[in-house]
Scaffold this active site. Structure first.
Site, PDB file in Angstrom:
ATOM      1  N   LYS A 162      36.610  35.747  41.257  1.00 41.62           N
ATOM      2  CA  LYS A 162      36.256  37.085  40.766  1.00 41.62           C
ATOM      3  C   LYS A 162      34.824  37.158  40.218  1.00 41.62           C
ATOM      4  O   LYS A 162      34.205  38.220  40.268  1.00 41.62           O
ATOM      5  CB  LYS A 162      37.266  37.554  39.711  1.00 41.62           C
ATOM      6  CG  LYS A 162      38.732  37.477  40.160  1.00 41.62           C
ATOM      7  CD  LYS A 162      38.999  38.194  41.486  1.00 41.62           C
ATOM      8  CE  LYS A 162      40.387  37.895  42.017  1.00 41.62           C
ATOM      9  NZ  LYS A 162      40.597  38.386  43.394  1.00 41.62           N
ATOM     10  N   GLY A 197      46.444  40.882  36.902  1.00 46.52           N
ATOM     11  CA  GLY A 197      46.710  41.041  35.480  1.00 46.52           C
ATOM     12  C   GLY A 197      47.089  39.783  34.710  1.00 46.52           C
ATOM     13  O   GLY A 197      47.125  39.801  33.489  1.00 46.52           O
ATOM     14  N   GLU A 246      34.472  41.192  30.168  1.00 51.16           N
ATOM     15  CA  GLU A 246      33.966  42.517  30.541  1.00 51.16           C
ATOM     16  C   GLU A 246      34.167  43.483  29.388  1.00 51.16           C
ATOM     17  O   GLU A 246      35.023  43.253  28.534  1.00 51.16           O
ATOM     18  CB  GLU A 246      34.781  43.086  31.728  1.00 51.16           C
ATOM     19  CG  GLU A 246      34.539  42.430  33.045  1.00 51.16           C
ATOM     20  CD  GLU A 246      35.409  43.032  34.150  1.00 51.16           C
ATOM     21  OE1 GLU A 246      36.369  43.775  33.847  1.00 51.16           O
ATOM     22  OE2 GLU A 246      35.097  42.751  35.317  1.00 51.16           O
ATOM     23  N   TYR A 304      35.980  46.477  27.913  1.00 54.20           N
ATOM     24  CA  TYR A 304      37.323  47.001  28.184  1.00 54.20           C
ATOM     25  C   TYR A 304      37.293  48.522  28.227  1.00 54.20           C
ATOM     26  O   TYR A 304      36.858  49.178  27.275  1.00 54.20           O
ATOM     27  CB  TYR A 304      38.303  46.527  27.108  1.00 54.20           C
ATOM     28  CG  TYR A 304      39.709  47.042  27.299  1.00 54.20           C
ATOM     29  CD1 TYR A 304      40.482  46.613  28.367  1.00 54.20           C
ATOM     30  CD2 TYR A 304      40.253  47.986  26.427  1.00 54.20           C
ATOM     31  CE1 TYR A 304      41.762  47.099  28.560  1.00 54.20           C
ATOM     32  CE2 TYR A 304      41.547  48.466  26.611  1.00 54.20           C
ATOM     33  CZ  TYR A 304      42.294  48.027  27.678  1.00 54.20           C
ATOM     34  OH  TYR A 304      43.563  48.504  27.871  1.00 54.20           O
ATOM     35  N   LYS A 311      52.308  48.343  41.394  1.00 54.55           N
ATOM     36  CA  LYS A 311      52.125  49.758  41.724  1.00 54.55           C
ATOM     37  C   LYS A 311      53.467  50.385  42.046  1.00 54.55           C
ATOM     38  O   LYS A 311      54.345  49.737  42.622  1.00 54.55           O
ATOM     39  CB  LYS A 311      51.175  49.895  42.912  1.00 54.55           C
ATOM     40  CG  LYS A 311      49.743  49.482  42.559  1.00 54.55           C
ATOM     41  CD  LYS A 311      48.875  49.322  43.780  1.00 54.55           C
ATOM     42  CE  LYS A 311      47.526  48.736  43.375  1.00 54.55           C
ATOM     43  NZ  LYS A 311      46.791  48.212  44.540  1.00 54.55           N
ATOM     44  N   GLU A 331      38.563  47.553  44.747  1.00 54.34           N
ATOM     45  CA  GLU A 331      39.250  48.163  43.608  1.00 54.34           C
ATOM     46  C   GLU A 331      38.243  48.546  42.533  1.00 54.34           C
ATOM     47  O   GLU A 331      37.435  47.709  42.118  1.00 54.34           O
ATOM     48  CB  GLU A 331      40.231  47.171  42.983  1.00 54.34           C
ATOM     49  CG  GLU A 331      41.386  46.776  43.860  1.00 54.34           C
ATOM     50  CD  GLU A 331      42.409  45.933  43.098  1.00 54.34           C
ATOM     51  OE1 GLU A 331      43.512  45.786  43.607  1.00 54.34           O
ATOM     52  OE2 GLU A 331      42.086  45.423  41.992  1.00 54.34           O
ATOM     53  N   ASN A 344      40.152  43.136  47.724  1.00 60.47           N
ATOM     54  CA  ASN A 344      41.280  42.522  48.420  1.00 60.47           C
ATOM     55  C   ASN A 344      40.941  42.409  49.902  1.00 60.47           C
ATOM     56  O   ASN A 344      40.527  43.382  50.521  1.00 60.47           O
ATOM     57  CB  ASN A 344      42.545  43.355  48.229  1.00 60.47           C
ATOM     58  CG  ASN A 344      42.878  43.526  46.758  1.00 60.47           C
ATOM     59  OD1 ASN A 344      42.716  42.593  45.969  1.00 60.47           O
ATOM     60  ND2 ASN A 344      43.294  44.708  46.371  1.00 60.47           N
ATOM     61  N   ARG A 377      42.913  41.778  52.447  1.00 63.61           N
ATOM     62  CA  ARG A 377      44.141  41.872  53.256  1.00 63.61           C
ATOM     63  C   ARG A 377      44.487  43.338  53.510  1.00 63.61           C
ATOM     64  O   ARG A 377      43.904  44.228  52.901  1.00 63.61           O
ATOM     65  CB  ARG A 377      45.299  41.246  52.483  1.00 63.61           C
ATOM     66  CG  ARG A 377      45.495  41.953  51.145  1.00 63.61           C
ATOM     67  CD  ARG A 377      46.758  41.585  50.397  1.00 63.61           C
ATOM     68  NE  ARG A 377      47.005  42.524  49.315  1.00 63.61           N
ATOM     69  CZ  ARG A 377      46.469  42.444  48.110  1.00 63.61           C
ATOM     70  NH1 ARG A 377      45.660  41.443  47.796  1.00 63.61           N
ATOM     71  NH2 ARG A 377      46.740  43.363  47.195  1.00 63.61           N
TER      72      ARG A 377
HETATM   73  C1  MV4 Z   1      40.479  46.107  33.242  1.00 61.91           C
HETATM   74  C2  MV4 Z   1      41.009  47.130  32.437  1.00 61.91           C
HETATM   75  C3  MV4 Z   1      40.156  47.755  31.557  1.00 61.91           C
HETATM   76  N1  MV4 Z   1      38.863  47.363  31.469  1.00 61.91           N
HETATM   77  N2  MV4 Z   1      39.199  45.748  33.102  1.00 61.91           N
HETATM   78  C4  MV4 Z   1      44.565  44.824  35.373  1.00 61.91           C
HETATM   79  C5  MV4 Z   1      44.762  44.088  36.655  1.00 61.91           C
HETATM   80  C6  MV4 Z   1      43.477  43.498  36.993  1.00 61.91           C
HETATM   81  N3  MV4 Z   1      43.222  43.615  38.395  1.00 61.91           N
HETATM   82  C7  MV4 Z   1      42.474  44.224  36.189  1.00 61.91           C
HETATM   83  N4  MV4 Z   1      43.188  45.012  35.224  1.00 61.91           N
HETATM   84  C8  MV4 Z   1      42.528  45.753  34.295  1.00 61.91           C
HETATM   85  N5  MV4 Z   1      41.223  45.450  34.136  1.00 61.91           N
HETATM   86  C9  MV4 Z   1      38.412  46.371  32.237  1.00 61.91           C
HETATM   87  N6  MV4 Z   1      37.143  46.002  32.130  1.00 61.91           N
HETATM   88  C10 MV4 Z   1      42.351  47.471  32.606  1.00 61.91           C
HETATM   89  C11 MV4 Z   1      43.119  46.769  33.534  1.00 61.91           C
HETATM   90  C12 MV4 Z   1      44.474  47.198  33.661  1.00 61.91           C
HETATM   91  C13 MV4 Z   1      44.904  47.839  34.827  1.00 61.91           C
HETATM   92  C14 MV4 Z   1      44.054  48.060  35.910  1.00 61.91           C
HETATM   93  C15 MV4 Z   1      44.493  48.705  37.051  1.00 61.91           C
HETATM   94  C16 MV4 Z   1      45.812  49.149  37.118  1.00 61.91           C
HETATM   95  C17 MV4 Z   1      46.657  48.944  36.078  1.00 61.91           C
HETATM   96  C18 MV4 Z   1      46.229  48.295  34.920  1.00 61.91           C
HETATM   97  C19 MV4 Z   1      47.095  48.107  33.852  1.00 61.91           C
HETATM   98  C20 MV4 Z   1      46.667  47.470  32.726  1.00 61.91           C
HETATM   99  C21 MV4 Z   1      45.352  46.997  32.628  1.00 61.91           C
END
Ligand code: MV4
Length: 448
Positions: free
Chosen positions: A118, A166, A201, A203, A238, A276, A290, A292
């Site tokens: 990543k 996650g 990162e 948040y 999802k 994403e 991703n 795929r």
């Molecule tokens: C984040 C975020 C907020 N800020 N990054 C969750 C899965 C992973 N692929 C990245 N994720 C997140 N990254 C920053 N900088 C919140 C999430 C996140 C989330 C992201 C997409 C869909 C659902 C989520 C549920 C909780 C947290």
């Protein structure tokens, strides 16, 4: 240009059936592989040939590279489609397939590796001009955590370099919390991915998850097929996806699409892929790519009219894309409901025998599923058993169609998440498209 003679489908369930159907329409013979738990699966019955490659446990069957390659050699398959999950983003597998003179229907092993890390993925996107979430340029550790967090500004999130989905994520809001967050994220990362490296990162508190579908060929063409809004999720799974996103304006879509096309061309990307993003206050921030085909690809197919599996196969066979960006028009609105064999309230898995099965139908309705009356859902794998996908001329019509289809859908014998979707389609926030990544979990807590 030639296509393939015979494709081995290295997957199970609805996506194996989806790939098989595309192959049949293209005049390509199919080989199904399956574990002993999937002998009665629909894709096994419909394939031209099938090979049992091992016991139920995925690590001894669907993840067993040597068994899959042997099955391809024995049956004379000239290409392997990995589907999603399992070995679909395993660079060593893609490499091994190619070393055996078989075509891997997917990106190069180099691009899979690059996006699997990543930190490298983010660095690559920065260099390609894609906006990313502000954060550390490399790994962080307990010694530099506070310094970095103050540079970025609280709240911060610590993520695993080899992560995704996650696991190994920790949020910190102060100097007191951040050192522990880095330590805990590292431990979780090590346990889940065998690599304790983490990065940091800013948040984002209430973003939406918006992802862009891209398609690129081996002739330097890259086209995007618009976005999917995947914000409705529970525990990083999802639940509901739709296209286009109710939150995007046409100029935002166009601007990001142009950036993404340029980036994919510069990278020399091959195949289908998904970038994403988190979307907050009108801004996009790249998170991960991703490499795929994804579960939710049908919503993009419904609004573009493009068969993404056929495109994957054509690209792998060396054909140029049959369309340009100007040819892509997003028509109407599509919604996908993921239907899992789970208790709709506790989300406990509910495998077992399906006694009666009646699917909805009609104009603009698609059900991607391997389930049939009498099918036994095995307990060994992912609980998703069907995807209901509808297409309407606009979002309101699509919502009405979802509601009508859910009322028609009958699955007896096992519990499914159909009632959860009935709740969603009737909810006022959902009706308005007014939701973010936390909406579903907050809503479920309220009800409890
Ligand atoms: C984040 C975020 C907020 N800020 N990054 C969750 C899965 C992973 N692929 C990245 N994720 C997140 N990254 C920053 N900088 C919140 C999430 C996140 C989330 C992201 C997409 C869909 C659902 C989520 C549920 C909780 C947290």
């Amino acid at each position: 240009m030639k296509l393939f003679e015979k494709v081995l489908i290295a997957n199970r369930g609805e996506i194996a059936l989806r790939i098989l159907r595309a192959c049949k329409e293209m005049g390509i013979k199919t080989v199904a592989i399956h574990s002993t738990a999937d002998e009665t699966s629909k894709h096994v019955r419909l394939a031209d040939e099938s090979v049992c490659i091992g016991p139920p446990s995925a690590k001894d069957s669907y993840l067993k590279m040597s068994a899959i390659i042997s099955a391809a050699e024995v049956t004379g398959a000239d290409a392997i489609h990995p589907g999603f999950g399992f070995l679909s983003e395993n660079a060593a597998f893609a490499q091994m397939v190619e070393e055996h003179g078989i075509t891997f229907i997917g990106p190069t092993p180099q691009h899979i590796t690059m996006m699997g890390d990543k930190i490298t993925a983010k660095k690559t996107m920065i260099d390609l001009g894609v906006p990313v979430v502000p954060g550390t340029e490399g790994a962080v550790n307990v010694d530099n955590a506070i310094e970095w967090a103050n540079k970025i500004g609280y709240p911060v999130i610590v993520k695993a370099t080899s992560g995704g989905g996650g696991k190994g994520m920790k949020v910190a809001t102060s100097d007191e919390e951040v050192v522990n967050a880095v330590r805990l994220a590292g431990v979780e990362a090590k346990a889940n991915f065998g690599n304790d490296e983490v990065y940091m990162e800013r948040y984002l508190r209430r973003p939406r998850h918006i992802e862009i579908q891209v398609v690129a060929d081996t002739h330097g063409n890259a086209v995007n097929l618009g976005e999917r809004d995947c914000s409705i999720q529970r525990r990083h799974q999802k639940v509901w996806e739709e296209a286009p996103s109710p939150a995007l304006a046409q100029d935002q879509r166009r601007t990001l699409g142009d950036i993404v096309n340029k980036a994919m061309k510069k990278m020399g990307y091959r195949g289908v892929g998904t970038l994403e993003f988190l979307f907050e206050d009108g801004q996009f921030f790249f998170m991960e790519m991703n490499t795929r085909i994804q579960v939710e690809h049908p919503v993009t197919e419904m609004v573009t009219g493009i068969d993404l599996i056929k495109e994957q196969i054509m690209i792998a066979a060396g054909h140029p894309l049959s369309f340009k960006q100007e040819d892509i028009k997003i028509t109407g609105h599509a919604i996908e409901c993921r239907i899992n064999a789970e208790d709709p309230e506790t989300f406990a898995p509910s495998p077992g025998k399906v006694i009666a099965y009646h699917t909805p139908g009609g104009f603009g309705v698609r059900v991607d599923s391997h389930v049939y009356g009498g099918y036994v859902v095995p307990p060994h794998y992912d609980s998703m058993v069907a995807k209901l996908i509808v297409h309407g001329k606009n979002r309101e019509e699509a919502m009405q169609k979802v509601k009508r289809c859910l009322d028609e859908y009958i699955v007896d014998g096992i519990k499914t998440t159909i009632p959860l979707h009935r709740m969603l389609v009737d909810n006022p926030d959902m009706r308005k498209g007014d939701y973010d990544i936390h909406w579903l979990e907050k809503h479920l807590k309220k009800d409890a």
